[in-house]
Each structure stands twice: as structure tokens, then as C-alpha cells.
Design a protein around this motif. Structure first.
Motif, PDB file in Angstrom:
ATOM      1  N   LEU A 333       0.832  -1.204   0.000  1.00 46.18           N
ATOM      2  CA  LEU A 333       0.000   0.000   0.000  1.00 46.18           C
ATOM      3  C   LEU A 333       0.868   1.257   0.000  1.00 46.18           C
ATOM      4  CD1 LEU A 333      -2.714  -1.286   2.483  1.00 46.18           C
ATOM      5  CD2 LEU A 333      -2.787  -1.242  -0.017  1.00 46.18           C
ATOM      6  N   TYR A 334       1.285   1.714   1.178  1.00 41.30           N
ATOM      7  CA  TYR A 334       2.220   2.852   1.236  1.00 41.30           C
ATOM      8  C   TYR A 334       2.982   2.776   2.549  1.00 41.30           C
ATOM      9  CZ  TYR A 334      -1.343   5.188   4.147  1.00 41.30           C
ATOM     10  OH  TYR A 334      -2.247   5.513   5.118  1.00 41.30           O
ATOM     11  N   PRO A 335       4.294   3.067   2.533  1.00 42.11           N
ATOM     12  CA  PRO A 335       5.133   2.885   3.727  1.00 42.11           C
ATOM     13  C   PRO A 335       4.673   3.688   4.936  1.00 42.11           C
ATOM     14  CG  PRO A 335       6.512   3.156   1.785  1.00 42.11           C
ATOM     15  CD  PRO A 335       5.107   3.449   1.355  1.00 42.11           C
ATOM     16  N   GLY A 336       4.119   4.880   4.700  1.00 41.00           N
ATOM     17  CA  GLY A 336       3.689   5.711   5.812  1.00 41.00           C
ATOM     18  C   GLY A 336       2.541   5.125   6.604  1.00 41.00           C
ATOM     19  N   LEU A 337       1.896   4.095   6.088  1.00 38.40           N
ATOM     20  CA  LEU A 337       0.833   3.425   6.835  1.00 38.40           C
ATOM     21  C   LEU A 337       1.370   2.821   8.120  1.00 38.40           C
ATOM     22  CD1 LEU A 337      -2.124   2.406   6.891  1.00 38.40           C
ATOM     23  CD2 LEU A 337      -1.352   0.392   5.622  1.00 38.40           C
ATOM     24  N   ARG A 338       2.644   2.372   8.094  1.00 41.55           N
ATOM     25  CA  ARG A 338       3.310   1.763   9.248  1.00 41.55           C
ATOM     26  C   ARG A 338       2.442   0.686   9.882  1.00 41.55           C
ATOM     27  NH1 ARG A 338       7.095   1.120   8.057  1.00 41.55           N
ATOM     28  NH2 ARG A 338       7.934   0.596  10.082  1.00 41.55           N
ATOM     29  N   MET A 339       2.137  -0.336   9.088  1.00 43.20           N
ATOM     30  CA  MET A 339       1.358  -1.441   9.605  1.00 43.20           C
ATOM     31  C   MET A 339       1.913  -2.759   9.067  1.00 43.20           C
ATOM     32  SD  MET A 339      -2.798  -1.833   9.758  1.00 43.20           S
ATOM     33  CE  MET A 339      -2.943  -0.080  10.160  1.00 43.20           C
ATOM     34  N   GLY A 340       2.170  -3.668   9.978  1.00 45.65           N
ATOM     35  CA  GLY A 340       2.648  -4.991   9.613  1.00 45.65           C
ATOM     36  C   GLY A 340       1.935  -6.029  10.444  1.00 45.65           C
ATOM     37  N   TYR A 341       2.382  -7.248  10.316  1.00 47.93           N
ATOM     38  CA  TYR A 341       1.730  -8.340  11.041  1.00 47.93           C
ATOM     39  C   TYR A 341       2.732  -9.456  11.250  1.00 47.93           C
ATOM     40  CZ  TYR A 341       1.477  -9.809   6.181  1.00 47.93           C
ATOM     41  OH  TYR A 341       1.812 -10.104   4.876  1.00 47.93           O
ATOM     42  N   MET A 342       2.451 -10.286  12.208  1.00 46.60           N
ATOM     43  CA  MET A 342       3.232 -11.483  12.429  1.00 46.60           C
ATOM     44  C   MET A 342       2.284 -12.628  12.736  1.00 46.60           C
ATOM     45  SD  MET A 342       4.976 -10.176  16.004  1.00 46.60           S
ATOM     46  CE  MET A 342       6.296 -11.340  15.905  1.00 46.60           C
ATOM     47  N   VAL A 343       2.653 -13.808  12.270  1.00 47.06           N
ATOM     48  CA  VAL A 343       1.888 -15.018  12.549  1.00 47.06           C
ATOM     49  C   VAL A 343       2.743 -15.870  13.477  1.00 47.06           C
ATOM     50  CG1 VAL A 343       0.761 -17.059  11.592  1.00 47.06           C
ATOM     51  CG2 VAL A 343       0.781 -14.908  10.286  1.00 47.06           C
ATOM     52  N   VAL A 344       2.255 -16.101  14.688  1.00 46.00           N
ATOM     53  CA  VAL A 344       3.041 -16.812  15.689  1.00 46.00           C
ATOM     54  C   VAL A 344       2.433 -18.187  15.947  1.00 46.00           C
ATOM     55  CG1 VAL A 344       3.736 -14.638  16.747  1.00 46.00           C
ATOM     56  CG2 VAL A 344       1.769 -15.862  17.665  1.00 46.00           C
ATOM     57  N   PRO A 345       3.266 -19.158  16.338  1.00 44.16           N
ATOM     58  CA  PRO A 345       2.730 -20.477  16.695  1.00 44.16           C
ATOM     59  C   PRO A 345       1.694 -20.357  17.811  1.00 44.16           C
ATOM     60  CG  PRO A 345       5.124 -20.556  16.476  1.00 44.16           C
ATOM     61  CD  PRO A 345       4.735 -19.113  16.412  1.00 44.16           C
ATOM     62  N   GLU A 346       0.752 -21.278  17.835  1.00 42.22           N
ATOM     63  CA  GLU A 346      -0.362 -21.201  18.784  1.00 42.22           C
ATOM     64  C   GLU A 346       0.110 -21.115  20.223  1.00 42.22           C
ATOM     65  OE1 GLU A 346      -3.387 -24.101  18.201  1.00 42.22           O
ATOM     66  OE2 GLU A 346      -3.479 -23.806  16.032  1.00 42.22           O
ATOM     67  N   GLU A 347       1.188 -21.796  20.567  1.00 46.72           N
ATOM     68  CA  GLU A 347       1.666 -21.791  21.944  1.00 46.72           C
ATOM     69  C   GLU A 347       2.184 -20.429  22.384  1.00 46.72           C
ATOM     70  OE1 GLU A 347       5.817 -23.466  22.550  1.00 46.72           O
ATOM     71  OE2 GLU A 347       5.290 -24.392  20.631  1.00 46.72           O
ATOM     72  N   LEU A 348       2.471 -19.544  21.422  1.00 49.23           N
ATOM     73  CA  LEU A 348       3.022 -18.229  21.750  1.00 49.23           C
ATOM     74  C   LEU A 348       1.999 -17.111  21.663  1.00 49.23           C
ATOM     75  CD1 LEU A 348       6.456 -18.348  19.862  1.00 49.23           C
ATOM     76  CD2 LEU A 348       6.030 -18.761  22.289  1.00 49.23           C
ATOM     77  N   VAL A 349       0.768 -17.422  21.292  1.00 53.41           N
ATOM     78  CA  VAL A 349      -0.221 -16.375  21.029  1.00 53.41           C
ATOM     79  C   VAL A 349      -0.407 -15.464  22.229  1.00 53.41           C
ATOM     80  CG1 VAL A 349      -2.666 -15.949  20.640  1.00 53.41           C
ATOM     81  CG2 VAL A 349      -1.462 -17.590  19.201  1.00 53.41           C
ATOM     82  N   GLU A 350      -0.705 -16.019  23.389  1.00 55.38           N
ATOM     83  CA  GLU A 350      -0.977 -15.191  24.556  1.00 55.38           C
ATOM     84  C   GLU A 350       0.258 -14.403  24.980  1.00 55.38           C
ATOM     85  OE1 GLU A 350      -3.388 -13.324  27.158  1.00 55.38           O
ATOM     86  OE2 GLU A 350      -3.933 -14.702  25.528  1.00 55.38           O
ATOM     87  N   THR A 351       1.425 -15.032  24.886  1.00 47.79           N
ATOM     88  CA  THR A 351       2.675 -14.345  25.230  1.00 47.79           C
ATOM     89  C   THR A 351       2.885 -13.122  24.357  1.00 47.79           C
ATOM     90  OG1 THR A 351       3.690 -16.416  25.944  1.00 47.79           O
ATOM     91  CG2 THR A 351       5.175 -14.615  25.368  1.00 47.79           C
ATOM     92  N   PHE A 352       2.666 -13.265  23.066  1.00 43.15           N
ATOM     93  CA  PHE A 352       2.904 -12.145  22.150  1.00 43.15           C
ATOM     94  C   PHE A 352       1.828 -11.070  22.288  1.00 43.15           C
ATOM     95  CE2 PHE A 352       6.227 -14.654  20.565  1.00 43.15           C
ATOM     96  CZ  PHE A 352       6.997 -13.898  19.698  1.00 43.15           C
ATOM     97  N   ARG A 353       0.611 -11.468  22.595  1.00 47.00           N
ATOM     98  CA  ARG A 353      -0.433 -10.472  22.844  1.00 47.00           C
ATOM     99  C   ARG A 353      -0.059  -9.584  24.032  1.00 47.00           C
ATOM    100  NH1 ARG A 353      -6.265 -13.541  22.624  1.00 47.00           N
ATOM    101  NH2 ARG A 353      -6.461 -13.751  20.353  1.00 47.00           N
ATOM    102  N   ILE A 354       0.374 -10.225  25.095  1.00 47.49           N
ATOM    103  CA  ILE A 354       0.783  -9.473  26.277  1.00 47.49           C
ATOM    104  C   ILE A 354       1.996  -8.605  25.959  1.00 47.49           C
ATOM    105  CG2 ILE A 354       1.739  -9.675  28.608  1.00 47.49           C
ATOM    106  CD1 ILE A 354       0.070 -12.253  28.895  1.00 47.49           C
ATOM    107  N   GLY A 355       2.966  -9.194  25.249  1.00 50.07           N
ATOM    108  CA  GLY A 355       4.196  -8.473  24.934  1.00 50.07           C
ATOM    109  C   GLY A 355       3.964  -7.221  24.119  1.00 50.07           C
ATOM    110  N   VAL A 356       3.160  -7.311  23.073  1.00 44.56           N
ATOM    111  CA  VAL A 356       2.954  -6.149  22.198  1.00 44.56           C
ATOM    112  C   VAL A 356       2.190  -5.049  22.937  1.00 44.56           C
ATOM    113  CG1 VAL A 356       0.769  -6.864  21.108  1.00 44.56           C
ATOM    114  CG2 VAL A 356       2.408  -5.493  19.816  1.00 44.56           C
ATOM    115  N   ALA A 357       1.253  -5.444  23.812  1.00 42.14           N
ATOM    116  CA  ALA A 357       0.502  -4.446  24.570  1.00 42.14           C
ATOM    117  C   ALA A 357       1.357  -3.811  25.664  1.00 42.14           C
ATOM    118  CB  ALA A 357      -0.742  -5.092  25.188  1.00 42.14           C
ATOM    119  N   GLU A 358       2.197  -4.617  26.308  1.00 38.89           N
ATOM    120  CA  GLU A 358       3.009  -4.124  27.409  1.00 38.89           C
ATOM    121  C   GLU A 358       4.137  -3.217  26.936  1.00 38.89           C
ATOM    122  OE1 GLU A 358       4.066  -3.858  31.502  1.00 38.89           O
ATOM    123  OE2 GLU A 358       2.273  -4.606  30.482  1.00 38.89           O
ATOM    124  N   LEU A 359       4.785  -3.574  25.813  1.00 40.28           N
ATOM    125  CA  LEU A 359       5.957  -2.834  25.349  1.00 40.28           C
ATOM    126  C   LEU A 359       5.606  -1.614  24.501  1.00 40.28           C
ATOM    127  CD1 LEU A 359       8.317  -5.788  24.365  1.00 40.28           C
ATOM    128  CD2 LEU A 359       8.571  -4.244  26.315  1.00 40.28           C
TER     129      LEU A 359
END
Length: 497
Positions: A333-359
Motif C-alpha cells: 500500500l504505502y510505507p507511511g501506513l506503518r502497519m505490519g503483522y506477524m503469525v506466531v505459533p499457537e503456543e506463543l499467542v498469549e505471550t505475544f499479545r501481552i508483549g505487544v501491549a506491554e511494550l
């Protein structure tokens, strides 16, 4: 400064014709006089009435100035005794006052801070011929985006104006999971997707949650400087692993010391452009399974492939849950949108949810909602399809321009996909100097040597981006670059003759 002449001192410095009000000018002038010692601590200021008369301003103006100086601690006042300049000098012995004319000692950076700045690859120019990795933002369907955005703002929900829930806007995660399953053969459910500000943040989050200071990380040699900076700044020990025509090619010595993470670009190696073979993919996945290695798959621009369908992801072959798949919407789309994504293994879902919100305390929910509508209405797919055709035309035009100037003497590699390719140069060429001279001539390139950790064994070449260059500009802009290259290679040709 004697208070008797304070009015004269202010009067010659006040600009009566300026847009800035007299109150603001007086306040700033007196603050500076106090900080620099021109108005010494303990000095009694004239009464507000007298100063107003001497300056020819309203008394309320002076009263406002005195009140603000008092509120900020520049002066102190007591009823019946007047207003005095306060002692604002630092009282901590550590914060000693510099003597007039004394040079200030620069504040030292940390070692990793120094390394980050010294090895930074960011360019002062982010647009135009031949900036690699940048899409043509002028072709973005801004009217469509604006219409969708206006519709959402008309009925803006409070839920879209607060912090993002862990992982991001769920309808967007659902739309992306459907898209990735079809377009990239990624195996995922919506809950496995974490919305980030881009690939840099995705990798930073994974590194913070899955590694410790000093852990070993495999990186491709050469690799993207931005990712290398993220890993080094996190305190990881980088182990460069060479690539060949089949992609990552670890030696027995590399495999004898398994890393904690391995970062790869299997669908379009950055910067050289080769595709990791199926045999290498399977070998890497098996190695990761046996040694508990996390693989970060950076799939930065695989939507743009010319002459064949986009290749399947490495994550789609992973049965052990060792691959973290990261991507960006900026190049689509356009770089200034500054939006990406990551697909994490199921065992890491809750960890990464907490991590992205906390950091990071994520937000941008309104933009995420607009993007959801954009995807569900089919605009993303049609835009990518249209841009793939346009970028393919520009790729061909640039290759023709290269052949017109150099024939087959300079090879092009990595042109099957993406938004750039590499123009190879002779091993003796100084690609950094050529890139600098090209920039002076108004042409942006990236020297290939900058992407290597071991620069003594680096290939020499220039990364040329074609996506953001209008068709009509490609030939004349390359002619400028060709002149720079020809001048640089002339001594090499003479020496070989």
C-alpha cells in the motif's frame, strides 16, 4: 543588570511590529536574562506599574509576565516587599556550572548506540530513482481509502479511539488470515496474527520475548541492514551464514553451534533475490525442530513476482511450530501506513499479545478498521494485481536501459520478484563511492557491500529500485547513473587492458 535600566534593556529588544504578543516576548527575554545571570539572583524587579509606564504597555501585560515567572520559579514575591529574581542555579554538586567559554563534554553513547549510528543504512532520501524497496505511493487509491475512512469516522465507535487490544483489531486479523492462507499458503487462525507497526517492530518483539542478551542469531550474508541493526541493538551475537543460488547455506561449523533464532528471507532473499530451494527449506525446518531454533521468516515483498505465481511460505511447511512469519503492508500500500503483522505459533499467542501491549501500547485501531474494509471490499487484491503489472513494466524498462548502455558486461540478478534488483559490478569496483557520486548527481542507489558483515568477501554491485520511478523517467535517470558508473569503471578497464 541594574533594575533601573531593565525597561531600557527590554524596550530595545521588543519588536512592536511582530505577530508574537508583547507578553510572550517579555517573558522569554526575562527568562533568558535570569538564566544567563544578566538578572542576578536577589535582584529586585521594578513594580509592575512602573515597568508598564516605562515600556508603554498595559499594566496587565506586565502582571501576566510576573505571574508566569513566579509560577515557573524564576522570581519570588511577597506582599509588601516586592518581586525578586530567584536563585535558579543547580544545587547538586554533580551538576556543576560550566564557566563562560568552557567547552561542554559531549554525552557518550553506549557501545551498541555507537554501533547503531556508525552502521546505519538509512538514506536521507526515501523516494525517486532508484530508491530500493519503495512502492509508487502516487498510485495508491487514496480516494477509495478516504471514502472508507470517512464512513468509519461518521460513526466512530469509542472502541476504535482507544488503545488496541492485544494482537490488534480482530476483524483485520480475520481478514488477513484469509488473505494469507490463499495468497501465501500460510497456516494460521485469526488469533495467531499480531498486528504491529511493521517488520522492524515484529522482529524486535520476537527477539525481546524469545532471546536473552548474548544469544546467537543466524542472519543471511548479505542481509537487510535494518534487521541487522534490530538484532545487534538487542544484544544478540550475530553469526552471518552465506547464501548461494539455493538460499541459506550453513556449513558444518555453523550447524555445530545452533543459534537461538535464525532470520531468513526464503521467498526473495534480501538483497540478492534468490529463492530458497525446497530441499534447503526442509533441511532448515528439520534442523530447527531438532535444536529448538526459532525461525523468523521475513516475507517482505513476495506479492510482487513476475512471470510466475507468488511462492508458498516457509511457514506453510512447518509442522513443528518453529516459524514466526512476519510481513508488512507498507510495500503493498504505502510505507507511511506503518502497519505490519506477524503469525506466531499457537503456543506463543498469549505471550505475544501481552508483549505487544506491554511494550508498545498499540493503537491505530481506526486505521486498522479502514484497512479491514479495504481488504474485504476487494481493493487490496485488485491494487496488488494492478501494481504487479505496473512494476513489471518498469522492471523491463530499467533492464533495457542497462543493456542499452552496458550490453551484457554488467549482469542483473534477483529481478524475478520484488521492487528492486542488483546490478553487478566488477570485484574491484568501489560501489560505495559510485553510490555516493550517483546521489550527488540526483540518483539514489544502495551499495551492495553495505549489506555484508564481512565486507572483504562481499560482492560489488548497486541495488536499483524501479517501483517508484515513472516509466518516462527510467531511461533518462539511468543515463545519469550510467555516466557515474562509466567514469568509475574507466580506470578499472584501463588497468585490465
Amino acid at each position: 543588570m541594574d533594575t533601573i535600566i531593565l525597561a531600557d534593556w527590554l524596550s530595545v529588544r521588543l519588536d512592536r511590529t511582530a505577530d508574537e504578543p508583547a507578553y510572550r516576548q517579555m517573558l522569554e527575554l526575562m527568562q533568558q536574562a535570569i538564566l544567563t545571570g544578566q538578572l542576578a539572583p536577589g535582584t529586585k524587579l521594578p513594580s509592575s506599574r512602573m515597568l508598564a509606564i516605562d515600556l508603554g504597555v498595559a499594566r496587565n501585560t506586565v502582571l501576566h509576565v510576573y505571574e508566569q515567572l513566579t509560577a515557573e520559579g524564576y522570581v519570588s514575591s511577597a506582599t509588601g516587599s516586592g518581586t525578586y529574581v530567584a536563585d535558579t542555579a543547580p544545587r547538586d554538586a554533580i551538576a556543576s556550572r560550566a564557566k563562560p567559554g568552557e567547552a561542554k563534554t559531549p554525552r557518550a553513547l553506549s557501545r551498541r548506540g555507537e554501533r547503531l549510528v556508525e552502521q546505519a543504512g538509512v538514506s536521507p532520501k526515501q523516494w525517486g530513482a532508484f530508491m530500493p524497496g519503495v512502492p509508487d505511493v502516487a498510485e495508491f487509491p487514496a480516494r477509495t481509502w478516504s471514502r472508507l475512512q470517512a464512513k468509519l469516522w461518521k460513526r466512530a465507535s469509542p472502541d476504535l479511539l482507544t488503545y488496541a487490544p492485544g494482537g490488534g483489531y480482530r476483524p483485520l486479523r480475520r481478514a488477513l488470515s484469509d488473505y494469507l492462507r490463499v495468497a501465501r499458503s500460510v497456516k494460521c487462525q485469526p488469533d495467531q496474527i499480531i498486528i504491529t507497526t511493521g517488520i522492524h517492530q515484529s522482529i524486535d518483539l520476537a527477539v525481546r520475548l524469545l532471546t536473552d542478551f548474548g544469544d546467537r542469531a543466524w542472519v543471511e550474508e548479505p542481509c537487510y541492514w535494518g534487521v541487522r541493526s534490530v538484532l545487534q541493538s538487542s544484544g544478540l551475537t550475530l553469526a552471518p551464514v552465506p547464501v548461494d543460488e539455493e538460499g541459506l547455506n550453513p556449513s558444518a561449523r555453523d550447524m555445530a553451534e545452533p543459534p537461538r533464532i535464525a532470520l531468513v528471507t526464503p521467498s526473495h532473499q534480501y538483497p540478492l533475490g534468490m529463492v530458497m530451494s525446497l530441499a534447503r527449506r526442509r533441511a532448515l525446518l528439520e534442523f530447527a525442530r531438532q535444536h529448538k531454533v526459532w525461525i523468523i521468516e521475513d516475507d517482505y515483498d513476495s506479492e510482487f513476482r513476475y512471470g510466475s505465481r507468488p511462492l508458498s511460505s516457509l511457514q506453510g511447511l512447518d509442522d513443528a511450530g518453529q516459524v514466526i512469519y512476519v510481513g508488512s503492508l507498507g510495500k503493498m500500500l504505502y510505507p507511511g501506513l506503518r502497519m505490519g503483522y506477524m503469525v506466531v505459533p499457537e503456543e506463543l499467542v498469549e505471550t505475544f499479545r501481552i508483549g505487544v501491549a506491554e511494550l508498545y501500547r498499540e493503537g491505530q485501531l481506526m486505521q486498522q478498521a479502514v484497512l479491514t474494509e479495504f481488504i474485504l471490499d476487494g481493493h487490496l487484491t485488485s491494487h496488488v494485481r494492478r501494481m504487479r503489472g505496473l512494476y513489471g513494466e518498469r522492471r523491463e524498462l530499467l533492464i533495457r536501459a542497462i543493456h542499452a548502455h552496458f550490453g551484457d558486461t554488467l549482469a542483473v540478478r534477483g529481478d524475478e520478484a520484488g521492487l528492486h534488483f542488483v546490478l553487478e559490478l566488477p570485484p574491484s569496483a568501489d560501489d560505495r563511492a559510485i553510490s555516493a557520486d550517483a546521489l550527488a548527481a540526483g540518483v539514489v542507489t544502495r551499495p551492495l557491500v553495505n549489506y555484508y558483515m564481512n565486507r572483504d568477501e562481499a560482492l560489488r554491485g548497486l541495488m536499483l529500485g524501479y517501483a517508484c520511478v515513472p516509466n518516462a523517467d527510467i531511461a533518462p535517470m539511468f543515463a545519469k547513473l550510467a555516466n557515474v558508473i562509466e567514469r568509475a569503471l574507466a580506470p578499472v578497464a584501463v588497468a585490465q587492458a
